[in-house]
Design a protein around this motif. Structure first.
Motif, PDB file in Angstrom:
ATOM      1  N   ARG A  35       0.861  -1.184   0.000  1.00 42.30           N
ATOM      2  CA  ARG A  35       0.000   0.000   0.000  1.00 42.30           C
ATOM      3  C   ARG A  35       0.899   1.236   0.000  1.00 42.30           C
ATOM      4  NH1 ARG A  35      -5.172   0.464   1.122  1.00 42.30           N
ATOM      5  NH2 ARG A  35      -5.254  -1.450   2.328  1.00 42.30           N
ATOM      6  N   PHE A  36       0.611   2.132  -0.957  1.00 38.09           N
ATOM      7  CA  PHE A  36       1.352   3.385  -1.048  1.00 38.09           C
ATOM      8  C   PHE A  36       0.396   4.464  -1.524  1.00 38.09           C
ATOM      9  CE2 PHE A  36       4.396   6.236  -3.382  1.00 38.09           C
ATOM     10  CZ  PHE A  36       5.031   6.719  -2.251  1.00 38.09           C
ATOM     11  N   LYS A  37       0.326   5.549  -0.746  1.00 38.13           N
ATOM     12  CA  LYS A  37      -0.586   6.656  -1.029  1.00 38.13           C
ATOM     13  C   LYS A  37      -2.027   6.177  -1.193  1.00 38.13           C
ATOM     14  CE  LYS A  37       2.843   9.769  -2.882  1.00 38.13           C
ATOM     15  NZ  LYS A  37       3.209  10.681  -3.938  1.00 38.13           N
ATOM     16  N   GLY A  38      -2.403   5.217  -0.338  1.00 33.79           N
ATOM     17  CA  GLY A  38      -3.774   4.739  -0.300  1.00 33.79           C
ATOM     18  C   GLY A  38      -4.129   3.677  -1.329  1.00 33.79           C
ATOM     19  N   GLN A  39      -3.259   3.427  -2.291  1.00 36.83           N
ATOM     20  CA  GLN A  39      -3.513   2.421  -3.335  1.00 36.83           C
ATOM     21  C   GLN A  39      -2.844   1.107  -2.961  1.00 36.83           C
ATOM     22  OE1 GLN A  39      -6.071   3.999  -5.499  1.00 36.83           O
ATOM     23  NE2 GLN A  39      -5.058   2.440  -6.676  1.00 36.83           N
ATOM     24  N   VAL A  40      -3.434  -0.011  -3.391  1.00 40.56           N
ATOM     25  CA  VAL A  40      -2.793  -1.311  -3.200  1.00 40.56           C
ATOM     26  C   VAL A  40      -2.239  -1.809  -4.531  1.00 40.56           C
ATOM     27  CG1 VAL A  40      -4.009  -2.047  -1.116  1.00 40.56           C
ATOM     28  CG2 VAL A  40      -5.026  -2.493  -3.341  1.00 40.56           C
ATOM     29  N   TYR A  41      -1.101  -2.496  -4.439  1.00 40.63           N
ATOM     30  CA  TYR A  41      -0.402  -3.042  -5.602  1.00 40.63           C
ATOM     31  C   TYR A  41      -0.015  -4.473  -5.262  1.00 40.63           C
ATOM     32  CZ  TYR A  41       0.003   1.934  -6.520  1.00 40.63           C
ATOM     33  OH  TYR A  41      -0.280   3.265  -6.713  1.00 40.63           O
ATOM     34  N   ALA A  42      -0.046  -5.359  -6.253  1.00 44.02           N
ATOM     35  CA  ALA A  42       0.310  -6.759  -6.010  1.00 44.02           C
ATOM     36  C   ALA A  42       1.263  -7.253  -7.094  1.00 44.02           C
ATOM     37  CB  ALA A  42      -0.937  -7.627  -5.970  1.00 44.02           C
ATOM     38  N   TYR A  43       2.243  -8.060  -6.660  1.00 37.24           N
ATOM     39  CA  TYR A  43       3.242  -8.613  -7.574  1.00 37.24           C
ATOM     40  C   TYR A  43       3.546 -10.052  -7.189  1.00 37.24           C
ATOM     41  CZ  TYR A  43       3.911  -3.701  -8.560  1.00 37.24           C
ATOM     42  OH  TYR A  43       3.684  -2.401  -8.898  1.00 37.24           O
ATOM     43  N   ARG A  44       3.944 -10.837  -8.197  1.00 36.02           N
ATOM     44  CA  ARG A  44       4.498 -12.159  -7.899  1.00 36.02           C
ATOM     45  C   ARG A  44       5.786 -11.923  -7.116  1.00 36.02           C
ATOM     46  NH1 ARG A  44       3.262 -16.567 -11.605  1.00 36.02           N
ATOM     47  NH2 ARG A  44       4.660 -17.707 -10.247  1.00 36.02           N
ATOM     48  N   ASN A  45       6.032 -12.739  -6.130  1.00 31.01           N
ATOM     49  CA  ASN A  45       7.189 -12.581  -5.249  1.00 31.01           C
ATOM     50  C   ASN A  45       8.424 -13.253  -5.854  1.00 31.01           C
ATOM     51  OD1 ASN A  45       8.748 -11.972  -3.016  1.00 31.01           O
ATOM     52  ND2 ASN A  45       7.953 -13.640  -1.777  1.00 31.01           N
ATOM     53  N   ILE A  46       8.744 -12.856  -7.083  1.00 30.45           N
ATOM     54  CA  ILE A  46       9.898 -13.423  -7.786  1.00 30.45           C
ATOM     55  C   ILE A  46      10.660 -12.284  -8.461  1.00 30.45           C
ATOM     56  CG2 ILE A  46      10.679 -14.964  -9.630  1.00 30.45           C
ATOM     57  CD1 ILE A  46       8.099 -16.566  -9.216  1.00 30.45           C
ATOM     58  N   CYS A  47      11.922 -12.114  -8.099  1.00 34.61           N
ATOM     59  CA  CYS A  47      12.749 -11.088  -8.721  1.00 34.61           C
ATOM     60  C   CYS A  47      13.124 -11.539 -10.135  1.00 34.61           C
ATOM     61  CB  CYS A  47      14.010 -10.858  -7.888  1.00 34.61           C
ATOM     62  SG  CYS A  47      15.080  -9.567  -8.570  1.00 34.61           S
ATOM     63  N   PRO A  48      12.994 -10.657 -11.126  1.00 37.01           N
ATOM     64  CA  PRO A  48      13.350 -11.038 -12.496  1.00 37.01           C
ATOM     65  C   PRO A  48      14.852 -11.233 -12.708  1.00 37.01           C
ATOM     66  CG  PRO A  48      12.828  -8.708 -12.403  1.00 37.01           C
ATOM     67  CD  PRO A  48      12.506  -9.281 -11.055  1.00 37.01           C
ATOM     68  N   HIS A  49      15.662 -10.822 -11.742  1.00 36.33           N
ATOM     69  CA  HIS A  49      17.113 -10.948 -11.869  1.00 36.33           C
ATOM     70  C   HIS A  49      17.540 -12.406 -11.708  1.00 36.33           C
ATOM     71  CE1 HIS A  49      21.250 -10.504  -9.890  1.00 36.33           C
ATOM     72  NE2 HIS A  49      21.428 -10.276 -11.174  1.00 36.33           N
ATOM     73  N   GLN A  50      17.275 -12.981 -10.530  1.00 36.20           N
ATOM     74  CA  GLN A  50      17.678 -14.371 -10.302  1.00 36.20           C
ATOM     75  C   GLN A  50      16.658 -15.133  -9.464  1.00 36.20           C
ATOM     76  OE1 GLN A  50      21.739 -14.572  -8.864  1.00 36.20           O
ATOM     77  NE2 GLN A  50      22.524 -14.380 -10.936  1.00 36.20           N
ATOM     78  N   GLY A  51      15.416 -14.684  -9.461  1.00 32.76           N
ATOM     79  CA  GLY A  51      14.358 -15.449  -8.815  1.00 32.76           C
ATOM     80  C   GLY A  51      14.241 -15.271  -7.319  1.00 32.76           C
ATOM     81  N   GLY A  52      14.907 -14.291  -6.752  1.00 30.08           N
ATOM     82  CA  GLY A  52      14.835 -14.054  -5.306  1.00 30.08           C
ATOM     83  C   GLY A  52      13.460 -13.577  -4.876  1.00 30.08           C
ATOM     84  N   PRO A  53      13.218 -13.590  -3.568  1.00 28.27           N
ATOM     85  CA  PRO A  53      11.916 -13.165  -3.021  1.00 28.27           C
ATOM     86  C   PRO A  53      11.822 -11.638  -2.927  1.00 28.27           C
ATOM     87  CG  PRO A  53      13.349 -13.843  -1.235  1.00 28.27           C
ATOM     88  CD  PRO A  53      14.115 -14.076  -2.510  1.00 28.27           C
ATOM     89  N   ALA A  54      11.704 -10.978  -4.065  1.00 34.83           N
ATOM     90  CA  ALA A  54      11.773  -9.511  -4.140  1.00 34.83           C
ATOM     91  C   ALA A  54      10.815  -8.816  -3.189  1.00 34.83           C
ATOM     92  CB  ALA A  54      11.510  -9.052  -5.570  1.00 34.83           C
ATOM     93  N   CYS A  55       9.622  -9.336  -3.041  1.00 33.67           N
ATOM     94  CA  CYS A  55       8.598  -8.669  -2.230  1.00 33.67           C
ATOM     95  C   CYS A  55       8.881  -8.743  -0.737  1.00 33.67           C
ATOM     96  CB  CYS A  55       7.220  -9.245  -2.534  1.00 33.67           C
ATOM     97  SG  CYS A  55       6.694  -8.946  -4.233  1.00 33.67           S
ATOM     98  N   GLN A  56       9.862  -9.510  -0.347  1.00 32.53           N
ATOM     99  CA  GLN A  56      10.192  -9.652   1.067  1.00 32.53           C
ATOM    100  C   GLN A  56      11.359  -8.763   1.492  1.00 32.53           C
ATOM    101  OE1 GLN A  56       9.238 -14.149   0.397  1.00 32.53           O
ATOM    102  NE2 GLN A  56       9.980 -13.891   2.483  1.00 32.53           N
ATOM    103  N   GLY A  57      11.872  -7.968   0.573  1.00 34.67           N
ATOM    104  CA  GLY A  57      12.988  -7.082   0.882  1.00 34.67           C
ATOM    105  C   GLY A  57      12.535  -5.793   1.541  1.00 34.67           C
ATOM    106  N   ARG A  58      13.497  -4.915   1.752  1.00 36.09           N
ATOM    107  CA  ARG A  58      13.208  -3.608   2.362  1.00 36.09           C
ATOM    108  C   ARG A  58      12.244  -2.807   1.518  1.00 36.09           C
ATOM    109  NH1 ARG A  58      16.725  -0.961   6.135  1.00 36.09           N
ATOM    110  NH2 ARG A  58      18.203  -2.498   6.838  1.00 36.09           N
ATOM    111  N   ILE A  59      11.498  -1.957   2.200  1.00 42.05           N
ATOM    112  CA  ILE A  59      10.653  -0.974   1.546  1.00 42.05           C
ATOM    113  C   ILE A  59      11.228   0.383   1.943  1.00 42.05           C
ATOM    114  CG2 ILE A  59       8.336  -0.023   1.336  1.00 42.05           C
ATOM    115  CD1 ILE A  59       7.288  -2.717   2.409  1.00 42.05           C
ATOM    116  N   ILE A  60      11.689   1.138   0.951  1.00 44.68           N
ATOM    117  CA  ILE A  60      12.308   2.434   1.247  1.00 44.68           C
ATOM    118  C   ILE A  60      11.835   3.480   0.245  1.00 44.68           C
ATOM    119  CG2 ILE A  60      14.400   1.409   2.244  1.00 44.68           C
ATOM    120  CD1 ILE A  60      15.829   2.240  -0.398  1.00 44.68           C
TER     121      ILE A  60
END
Length: 125
Positions: A35-60
């Motif tokens: 959630r950012f600025k009141g909107q929700v966004y959803a993604y597959r939890n797979i980094c396109p680089h090497q398949g890592g769990p991108a959605c589990q990383g830092r949010i900055i």
């Protein structure tokens, strides 16, 4: 996975705070909801680089280099208008609003349809 799209009721709205996330498994598919600025966004939890769990990383917030008129660095600052997800494996960053890497648009998270209604968040797979 079925051949047709299916809508999944995955969470109550309050489970995803402003500038927060929720990672859920829908069968064998891991999904990150943000959630950012009141909107929700959803993604597959797979980094396109090497398949890592991108959605589990830092949010900055995006880091910007401040330049003077001569284009000399005056230090760094956080841009509160742009939020990034940082893959924990290799540090690739993705804009939470579109899933795209800010330096190379070839790298992007796979976006999923997400709808928030009646206090619930629904994702389509």
């Amino acid at each position: 996975m079925p051949d047709t799209a299916t809508v999944f009721n995955i969470a109550a709205s309050e489970e995803v705070a402003e500038q927060g996330r929720l990672v859920v498994d829908i069968g064998s598919v891991s999904v990150g909801v943000f959630r950012f600025k009141g909107q929700v966004y959803a993604y597959r939890n797979i980094c396109p680089h090497q398949g890592g769990p991108a959605c589990q990383g830092r949010i900055i917030n995006r880091v910007r280099e401040n330049l003077n008129e001569q284009k000399m660095s005056q230090g760094l600052s956080f841009d509160k208008d742009v939020m990034h997800i940082v893959c924990p494996w290799h540090g690739l960053e993705f804009d939470v609003t579109n899933g795209i890497h800010p330096g190379d648009s070839a790298y992007k998270l796979r976006a999923l349809e997400v709808v928030e209604t009646d206090g619930r968040i629904h994702v389509t797979l």
